[in-house]
Scaffold this active site. Structure first.
Site, PDB file in Angstrom:
ATOM      1  N   HIS A  30      44.414  -6.519  36.665  1.00 30.95           N
ATOM      2  CA  HIS A  30      43.323  -6.312  37.631  1.00 30.95           C
ATOM      3  C   HIS A  30      42.396  -5.227  37.092  1.00 30.95           C
ATOM      4  O   HIS A  30      42.564  -4.764  35.951  1.00 30.95           O
ATOM      5  CB  HIS A  30      43.893  -5.963  39.008  1.00 30.95           C
TER       6      HIS A  30
ATOM      7  N   GLY B  30      42.213  -2.141  37.587  1.00 28.92           N
ATOM      8  CA  GLY B  30      42.901  -0.924  37.158  1.00 28.92           C
ATOM      9  C   GLY B  30      43.327  -1.052  35.698  1.00 28.92           C
ATOM     10  O   GLY B  30      43.068  -0.172  34.866  1.00 28.92           O
ATOM     11  N   HIS B  31      43.969  -2.184  35.380  1.00 25.98           N
ATOM     12  CA  HIS B  31      44.383  -2.413  33.991  1.00 25.98           C
ATOM     13  C   HIS B  31      43.169  -2.496  33.069  1.00 25.98           C
ATOM     14  O   HIS B  31      43.177  -1.963  31.959  1.00 25.98           O
ATOM     15  CB  HIS B  31      45.176  -3.718  33.874  1.00 25.98           C
TER      16      HIS B  31
ATOM     17  N   ASP C 177      50.592   5.585  39.339  1.00 26.11           N
ATOM     18  CA  ASP C 177      52.050   5.759  39.272  1.00 26.11           C
ATOM     19  C   ASP C 177      52.318   7.174  38.770  1.00 26.11           C
ATOM     20  O   ASP C 177      52.772   7.386  37.642  1.00 26.11           O
ATOM     21  CB  ASP C 177      52.630   4.704  38.332  1.00 26.11           C
TER      22      ASP C 177
ATOM     23  N   GLN D 231      55.787   8.094  37.525  1.00 26.29           N
ATOM     24  CA  GLN D 231      56.038   7.430  36.237  1.00 26.29           C
ATOM     25  C   GLN D 231      55.386   8.223  35.105  1.00 26.29           C
ATOM     26  O   GLN D 231      55.999   8.475  34.065  1.00 26.29           O
ATOM     27  CB  GLN D 231      55.469   6.012  36.308  1.00 26.29           C
TER      28      GLN D 231
HETATM   29  P1  AMP Z   1      51.739  -2.127  36.179  1.00 21.55           P
HETATM   30  O1  AMP Z   1      51.298  -3.423  35.554  1.00 21.55           O
HETATM   31  O2  AMP Z   1      51.609  -2.113  37.657  1.00 21.55           O
HETATM   32  O3  AMP Z   1      53.099  -1.701  35.684  1.00 21.55           O
HETATM   33  O4  AMP Z   1      50.735  -1.018  35.658  1.00 21.55           O
HETATM   34  C1  AMP Z   1      50.474  -0.850  34.291  1.00 21.55           C
HETATM   35  C2  AMP Z   1      49.679   0.413  34.100  1.00 21.55           C
HETATM   36  O5  AMP Z   1      48.466   0.320  34.816  1.00 21.55           O
HETATM   37  C3  AMP Z   1      50.406   1.655  34.642  1.00 21.55           C
HETATM   38  O6  AMP Z   1      50.164   2.748  33.761  1.00 21.55           O
HETATM   39  C4  AMP Z   1      49.744   1.859  35.978  1.00 21.55           C
HETATM   40  O7  AMP Z   1      49.773   3.208  36.409  1.00 21.55           O
HETATM   41  C5  AMP Z   1      48.337   1.431  35.668  1.00 21.55           C
HETATM   42  N1  AMP Z   1      47.630   1.059  36.896  1.00 21.55           N
HETATM   43  C6  AMP Z   1      47.996   0.121  37.799  1.00 21.55           C
HETATM   44  N2  AMP Z   1      47.123   0.098  38.835  1.00 21.55           N
HETATM   45  C7  AMP Z   1      46.202   1.067  38.580  1.00 21.55           C
HETATM   46  C8  AMP Z   1      45.063   1.549  39.273  1.00 21.55           C
HETATM   47  N3  AMP Z   1      44.690   1.038  40.449  1.00 21.55           N
HETATM   48  N4  AMP Z   1      44.366   2.550  38.722  1.00 21.55           N
HETATM   49  C9  AMP Z   1      44.741   3.091  37.526  1.00 21.55           C
HETATM   50  N5  AMP Z   1      45.809   2.676  36.830  1.00 21.55           N
HETATM   51  C10 AMP Z   1      46.534   1.676  37.342  1.00 21.55           C
END
Ligand code: AMP
Length: 299
Positions: A34, A36-37, A150, A153
């Site tokens: 999304h 964010g990624h 996160d 994390q």
């Molecule tokens: P995930 O796929 O949910 O494990 O997230 C992968 C990476 O993207 C992790 O470092 C998350 O912290 C980061 N991430 C997920 N959502 C967001 C967001 N809304 N804003 C910033 N980083 C994000």
């Protein structure tokens, strides 16, 4: 863009890139990409010559009653996003490649996982750290980018990098939000329209906590209550925790001094959402200056 599924393939790509003197930047994800990624990938694009994206729904970080099997896996769409983000190398291994028969070595931390999400998700950070360490060894990134969404994390990974002398620079990226303020998350896909509207209150609750601090509240109980009042506006929100903690050790604060992590975990329909902000006191000089001019201090 190369899409690799085995450790051996990834290794030979990485070795070739390193031999050519290229810097590798890694953005680890569980896919269902999304905005964010995308933002992490955009930041990564400028940080080195090879942009690597890992897509791996890590079974080790899911508890037995969590959403491992339901977790969205739109792999084809993710590859489109990766192409559009200028990714050079996608590493998307099957679970058996990461955890072959007989696997029995894990990364544990003593204190950081005992707070916030670690309380209701025993073993979660063990799973996260183990897979991140493996990804670091396989892909040998010079830089790895993680989101502040996160927060816990991020702190556990920073600690591991420091404790185990890993030669990777960990960079943090600010939280990317929808217009409503809702933090982007792959798990937002689980929400109905009503759930999504209710979920926007999570950010508003954090803002209420920030406002309480800006107005001088220093008792974590009062700040937590300010956040809880906002969450109570929707019956769809079931808070799991509302924490006022030290941003690095993640320990609950008994009184706020100059900074605090406000962190929330809330269940909304089938989703468990997390969000946070770090509050910092306005610098003293600015306060004194503002007082002299008869203005309220900025925060
Ligand atoms: P995930 O796929 O949910 O494990 O997230 C992968 C990476 O993207 C992790 O470092 C998350 O912290 C980061 N991430 C997920 N959502 C967001 C967001 N809304 N804003 C910033 N980083 C994000």
């Amino acid at each position: 863009m190369k899409v690799l599924h085995t450790v051996a393939e990834a290794r030979s790509e990485v070795r070739a890139a390193k031999a050519a003197g290229k810097r590798i930047v890694l953005v680890p994800t569980m896919g269902a990409l999304h905005e964010g990624h995308r933002a992490l990938l955009a930041a990564g694009r400028g940080a080195g010559e090879v942009l690597a994206l890992s897509i791996f729904v890590n079974p080790l970080q899911f508890g037995p009653s969590e959403d491992l099997s339901a977790y969205p896996r739109p792999f084809g769409r993710d590859l489109e996003v990766a192409r559009g983000s200028g990714v050079d190398l996608v590493f998307a291994p099957p679970a058996g490649e990461v955890y072959p028969q007989g696997f029995e070595t894990f990364v544990d931390q003593r204190k950081l996982p005992n707070h916030l999400c670690g309380v209701s998700r025993p073993g979660h950070f063990r799973g996260v750290l183990t897979v991140v360490l493996k990804l670091f060894h396989i892909l040998e990134p010079d830089v790895a980018i993680f989101g502040e969404k996160d927060w816990q994390q991020l702190q556990t990974i920073r600690r591991m990098v420091q404790d185990l002398d890993l030669a990777v620079e960990v960079r943090a990226h600010p939280i990317v939000r929808e217009r409503s303020g809702l933090a982007r998350s792959s798990r937002n896909a689980y929400l109905s329209r009503a759930g999504r509207a209710a979920a926007a209150l999570v950010r508003r609750a954090l803002e209420a906590g920030r406002l309480a601090l800006d107005r001088g509240a220093r008792d974590p109980g009062r700040i937590r209550a300010a956040m809880a009042r906002v969450l109570a506006r929707s019956p769809l929100l079931v808070p799991e925790y509302a924490a006022v903690a030290d941003p690095e050790t993640l320990e609950d604060l008994s009184a706020v001094a100059d900074r605090a992590l406000l962190a929330l975990a809330v269940r909304v329909e089938r989703a468990r959402l997390i969000d946070n902000l770090v509050w910092r006191a306005a610098p003293r000089v600015a306060r004194a200056g503002a007082r002299r001019k008869g203005r309220k201090p900025l925060s």
